[in-house]
Design a protein around this motif. Sequence first.
Motif, PDB file in Angstrom:
ATOM      1  N   THR A  73       9.924  15.141  43.624  1.00 55.88           N
ATOM      2  CA  THR A  73       8.857  15.968  44.192  1.00 55.88           C
ATOM      3  C   THR A  73       7.520  15.712  43.497  1.00 55.88           C
ATOM      4  O   THR A  73       6.456  15.800  44.115  1.00 55.88           O
ATOM      5  CB  THR A  73       9.238  17.474  44.134  1.00 55.88           C
ATOM      6  N   ASN A 114      20.235  16.938  40.626  1.00 51.67           N
ATOM      7  CA  ASN A 114      19.723  18.304  40.773  1.00 51.67           C
ATOM      8  C   ASN A 114      20.906  19.231  40.932  1.00 51.67           C
ATOM      9  O   ASN A 114      21.973  18.818  41.384  1.00 51.67           O
ATOM     10  CB  ASN A 114      18.742  18.428  41.947  1.00 51.67           C
ATOM     11  N   ARG A 132       7.706  26.069  45.958  1.00 51.84           N
ATOM     12  CA  ARG A 132       8.835  25.204  46.324  1.00 51.84           C
ATOM     13  C   ARG A 132       8.948  24.021  45.357  1.00 51.84           C
ATOM     14  O   ARG A 132      10.047  23.633  44.964  1.00 51.84           O
ATOM     15  CB  ARG A 132       8.688  24.705  47.767  1.00 51.84           C
ATOM     16  N   THR A 133       7.791  23.479  44.977  1.00 54.99           N
ATOM     17  CA  THR A 133       7.790  22.353  44.032  1.00 54.99           C
ATOM     18  C   THR A 133       8.359  22.790  42.685  1.00 54.99           C
ATOM     19  O   THR A 133       9.166  22.078  42.082  1.00 54.99           O
ATOM     20  CB  THR A 133       6.354  21.810  43.847  1.00 54.99           C
ATOM     21  N   SER A 136      12.022  22.951  42.798  1.00 56.17           N
ATOM     22  CA  SER A 136      12.607  21.602  42.774  1.00 56.17           C
ATOM     23  C   SER A 136      12.686  21.097  41.337  1.00 56.17           C
ATOM     24  O   SER A 136      13.690  20.500  40.930  1.00 56.17           O
ATOM     25  CB  SER A 136      11.774  20.636  43.614  1.00 56.17           C
ATOM     26  N   CYS A 140      16.178  20.280  39.138  1.00 54.48           N
ATOM     27  CA  CYS A 140      16.316  19.037  38.371  1.00 54.48           C
ATOM     28  C   CYS A 140      16.612  19.361  36.903  1.00 54.48           C
ATOM     29  O   CYS A 140      17.546  18.826  36.305  1.00 54.48           O
ATOM     30  CB  CYS A 140      15.040  18.210  38.505  1.00 54.48           C
TER      31      CYS A 140
END
Length: 201
Positions: A73, A114, A132-133, A136, A140
């Motif tokens: 991302t 992830n 959202r990032t 992510s 991870c």
Amino acid sequence: MAEEETRRNQLMRDMAQLRLQSEVWQLEGSIEPTGEVSFSPYLVPDTGVLTSHLSLIRQLASSTRFIIIIPQTVIAGLDFSKKQLSKAREAIKYLEREFQKGNRYLRAQKENENLALENRTKPPRGEDKAIRTFYSLLECSRYFSQQSSDCEASGMATILTDYKPGQLLSEPLDMAIQVARSIGVQVEYAPEFVNRWKENN
């Protein structure tokens, strides 16, 4: 045929697991005890760190004390920003060089690296891209925090951000950071992390 494919896939997963454990053990061996202060072996920077503090990432990568994982991302975020931001282009060039060299201390996140969050900790639908990032990055980091059977998951991975201490954050982002800490993933302002590491190095 299908059984052979299944066996091959399992073997690949086992080999990947062994490689990750080996990386952790080697890092643990290279980190000298520094009293009460300890640092995560896995560092996961956000896009802002790569565009605003690339020199710090260079220092951390060359220290051979950490494995820096660049999430997909973040790579996508840099790619999106490269037309408007010269610093995004500089970060992309640096990452491409390091990836091509096969730098074992700085690499891209692989597709399977992830670990999904439980439903209760997932961001509500419709949250903005920054939230959202961050989630992510958290999934991870959560994956890497679970990779060592010899260490507690807590403290194994740190998300490095560009959020300054005391900076006013949106409520959803603040909540996301609390979720990260509640599952043992640290969240730190990159320059502060590097200063603390240098003081104890």
